[in-house]
Design an enzyme around this catalytic site. Structure first.
Site, PDB file in Angstrom:
ATOM      1  N   LYS A  13       0.827  -1.219   0.000  1.00 28.94           N
ATOM      2  CA  LYS A  13       0.000   0.000   0.000  1.00 28.94           C
ATOM      3  C   LYS A  13       0.857   1.263   0.000  1.00 28.94           C
ATOM      4  O   LYS A  13       0.616   2.180  -0.749  1.00 28.94           O
ATOM      5  CB  LYS A  13      -0.896   0.061   1.250  1.00 28.94           C
ATOM      6  CG  LYS A  13      -1.907  -1.027   1.392  1.00 28.94           C
ATOM      7  CD  LYS A  13      -2.824  -0.763   2.589  1.00 28.94           C
ATOM      8  CE  LYS A  13      -2.110  -0.765   3.934  1.00 28.94           C
ATOM      9  NZ  LYS A  13      -1.535  -2.032   4.367  1.00 28.94           N
ATOM     10  N   ARG A  87      -8.804   1.217  10.218  1.00 32.45           N
ATOM     11  CA  ARG A  87      -8.388  -0.173  10.421  1.00 32.45           C
ATOM     12  C   ARG A  87      -9.400  -0.941  11.273  1.00 32.45           C
ATOM     13  O   ARG A  87      -9.217  -2.131  11.498  1.00 32.45           O
ATOM     14  CB  ARG A  87      -7.043  -0.192  11.135  1.00 32.45           C
ATOM     15  CG  ARG A  87      -5.858  -0.524  10.220  1.00 32.45           C
ATOM     16  CD  ARG A  87      -4.635  -0.465  11.098  1.00 32.45           C
ATOM     17  NE  ARG A  87      -3.477  -1.128  10.609  1.00 32.45           N
ATOM     18  CZ  ARG A  87      -2.462  -0.561   9.986  1.00 32.45           C
ATOM     19  NH1 ARG A  87      -2.512   0.704   9.664  1.00 32.45           N
ATOM     20  NH2 ARG A  87      -1.397  -1.251   9.670  1.00 32.45           N
ATOM     21  N   ARG A 126      11.872  -6.559   4.336  1.00 30.48           N
ATOM     22  CA  ARG A 126      11.660  -5.134   4.017  1.00 30.48           C
ATOM     23  C   ARG A 126      12.682  -4.269   4.746  1.00 30.48           C
ATOM     24  O   ARG A 126      12.978  -4.493   5.920  1.00 30.48           O
ATOM     25  CB  ARG A 126      10.251  -4.726   4.425  1.00 30.48           C
ATOM     26  CG  ARG A 126       9.989  -3.237   4.239  1.00 30.48           C
ATOM     27  CD  ARG A 126       8.529  -2.920   4.244  1.00 30.48           C
ATOM     28  NE  ARG A 126       7.941  -2.952   5.570  1.00 30.48           N
ATOM     29  CZ  ARG A 126       6.659  -2.638   5.809  1.00 30.48           C
ATOM     30  NH1 ARG A 126       5.866  -2.302   4.810  1.00 30.48           N
ATOM     31  NH2 ARG A 126       6.176  -2.692   7.028  1.00 30.48           N
ATOM     32  N   ARG A 159      12.125  -2.129  10.343  1.00 30.63           N
ATOM     33  CA  ARG A 159      11.157  -1.753  11.373  1.00 30.63           C
ATOM     34  C   ARG A 159      11.107  -2.823  12.463  1.00 30.63           C
ATOM     35  O   ARG A 159      11.165  -4.007  12.172  1.00 30.63           O
ATOM     36  CB  ARG A 159       9.764  -1.584  10.740  1.00 30.63           C
ATOM     37  CG  ARG A 159       9.602  -0.245  10.062  1.00 30.63           C
ATOM     38  CD  ARG A 159       8.329  -0.131   9.284  1.00 30.63           C
ATOM     39  NE  ARG A 159       7.149  -0.671   9.948  1.00 30.63           N
ATOM     40  CZ  ARG A 159       5.915  -0.574   9.459  1.00 30.63           C
ATOM     41  NH1 ARG A 159       5.709   0.045   8.317  1.00 30.63           N
ATOM     42  NH2 ARG A 159       4.888  -1.088  10.102  1.00 30.63           N
ATOM     43  N   ARG A 170       0.075  -9.185  13.229  1.00 33.28           N
ATOM     44  CA  ARG A 170      -0.535  -8.060  12.500  1.00 33.28           C
ATOM     45  C   ARG A 170      -1.488  -8.572  11.419  1.00 33.28           C
ATOM     46  O   ARG A 170      -2.523  -7.975  11.147  1.00 33.28           O
ATOM     47  CB  ARG A 170       0.561  -7.186  11.879  1.00 33.28           C
ATOM     48  CG  ARG A 170       1.267  -6.322  12.934  1.00 33.28           C
ATOM     49  CD  ARG A 170       2.624  -5.824  12.471  1.00 33.28           C
ATOM     50  NE  ARG A 170       2.592  -4.972  11.314  1.00 33.28           N
ATOM     51  CZ  ARG A 170       3.621  -4.789  10.491  1.00 33.28           C
ATOM     52  NH1 ARG A 170       4.779  -5.397  10.703  1.00 33.28           N
ATOM     53  NH2 ARG A 170       3.512  -3.987   9.457  1.00 33.28           N
TER      54      ARG A 170
HETATM   55  P1  AMP Z   1       1.652   0.453   9.264  1.00 31.18           P
HETATM   56  O1  AMP Z   1       2.853   1.292   9.018  1.00 31.18           O
HETATM   57  O2  AMP Z   1       0.428   0.915   8.529  1.00 31.18           O
HETATM   58  O3  AMP Z   1       1.928  -1.032   9.047  1.00 31.18           O
HETATM   59  O4  AMP Z   1       1.291   0.608  10.830  1.00 31.18           O
HETATM   60  C1  AMP Z   1       2.205   0.197  11.824  1.00 31.18           C
HETATM   61  C2  AMP Z   1       1.481   0.058  13.151  1.00 31.18           C
HETATM   62  O5  AMP Z   1       0.923   1.307  13.548  1.00 31.18           O
HETATM   63  C3  AMP Z   1       0.309  -0.919  13.157  1.00 31.18           C
HETATM   64  O6  AMP Z   1       0.718  -2.268  13.313  1.00 31.18           O
HETATM   65  C4  AMP Z   1      -0.486  -0.388  14.368  1.00 31.18           C
HETATM   66  O7  AMP Z   1       0.122  -0.774  15.570  1.00 31.18           O
HETATM   67  C5  AMP Z   1      -0.317   1.121  14.222  1.00 31.18           C
HETATM   68  N1  AMP Z   1      -1.391   1.716  13.407  1.00 31.18           N
HETATM   69  C6  AMP Z   1      -1.274   2.320  12.193  1.00 31.18           C
HETATM   70  N2  AMP Z   1      -2.454   2.756  11.750  1.00 31.18           N
HETATM   71  C7  AMP Z   1      -3.363   2.427  12.694  1.00 31.18           C
HETATM   72  C8  AMP Z   1      -4.783   2.585  12.810  1.00 31.18           C
HETATM   73  N3  AMP Z   1      -5.500   3.158  11.847  1.00 31.18           N
HETATM   74  N4  AMP Z   1      -5.384   2.103  13.937  1.00 31.18           N
HETATM   75  C9  AMP Z   1      -4.676   1.526  14.923  1.00 31.18           C
HETATM   76  N5  AMP Z   1      -3.349   1.329  14.879  1.00 31.18           N
HETATM   77  C10 AMP Z   1      -2.686   1.770  13.775  1.00 31.18           C
END
Ligand code: AMP
Length: 217
Positions: A13, A87, A126, A159, A170
């Site tokens: 994404k 989410r 990654r 990360r 996740r």
């Molecule tokens: P991402 O970079 O989108 O994979 O997000 C990394 C982490 O941030 C996720 O695993 C969640 O812990 C947190 N996170 C990101 N966006 C959200 C959201 N909309 N709601 C809750 N937690 C979020």
């Protein structure tokens, strides 16, 4: 144009969203990037969010919604692409309330689909640039110079939540809490599915074709 990008962690994404925003001039609002920036700056939001992210859990809805409200106000004029939000169904409902009160609408919800076994392989390999956020894959999309971002020259990092155990968690959270949102948007005739397996350029052109159709209708 106002878009939502849905898909499991590792579906690509962020990479596709960055390109769409460059081409269409929309603001990319990535909740993951915003949270990581809060963590780096040690803000109150960052300190609270850190423990959830490291364990692969979702950050509580109220914290995320407050952060998004501010970002939407900035991005109203240019249009926006939401990457990583909503989410959960409560986040999707709250987003509807926010955009209705702003007098704007979502034009399309893009759902990028990739099978689970491929996702683990993608995420554990990654590496990310801390300066521009560009992602690389050690085997399929390596940087020109080992360990350095092609654009910024910064040292790439892995990360903390891209290890196998956290990645699996996740994905489960995506299945249980985020996937129900797809039906929510199908009910509004906004959801469009895209096959996220294959070459990045090909996926990008199918997204553009789909968007041209969706926005026409
Ligand atoms: P991402 O970079 O989108 O994979 O997000 C990394 C982490 O941030 C996720 O695993 C969640 O812990 C947190 N996170 C990101 N966006 C959200 C959201 N909309 N709601 C809750 N937690 C979020």
């Amino acid at each position: 144009m106002n878009l939502i990008f849905l898909g499991p962690p590792g579906a690509g994404k962020g990479t596709q969203a960055q390109r769409l925003c460059w081409d269409f001039g929309m603001a990319q609002i990535s909740t993951g990037d915003l949270l990581r920036s809060h963590i780096a700056k040690k803000t109150a939001i960052g300190i609270e969010a850190d423990k959830y992210i490291n364990e692969g859990n979702l950050v509580p809805d109220d914290l995320i919604i407050g952060m998004i409200r501010e970002e939407l106000a900035y991005a109203e004029k240019t249009g926006f692409l939401l990457d990583g939000f909503p989410r959960t169904v409560p986040q999707a409902i709250e987003l509807d309330n926010m955009i209705t009160s702003m007098g704007i609408k979502i034009d399309a919800v893009l759902v990028l689909e990739v099978p689970g076994d491929e996702l683990v392989a993608r995420l554990t390999a990654r590496r990310t640039c801390p300066t521009c956020g560009k992602s690389y894959h050690l085997i399929f999309n390596p940087p020109a110079k080992e360990g350095k971002c092609d654009i910024e020259g910064s040292d790439l990092f892995q990360r903390k939540d891209d290890n196998e155990e956290t990645v699996t968690k996740r994905q489960q959270i995506y299945e249980n809490q985020t996937k129900p949102i797809i039906n929510y948007y199908k009910g509004k005739n906004l959801a469009h599915t895209i096959n996220g397996v294959g070459k990045m350029d090909k996926i990008y052109s199918s997204i553009k074709t789909l968007l041209n159709e969706a926005v026409k209708n």
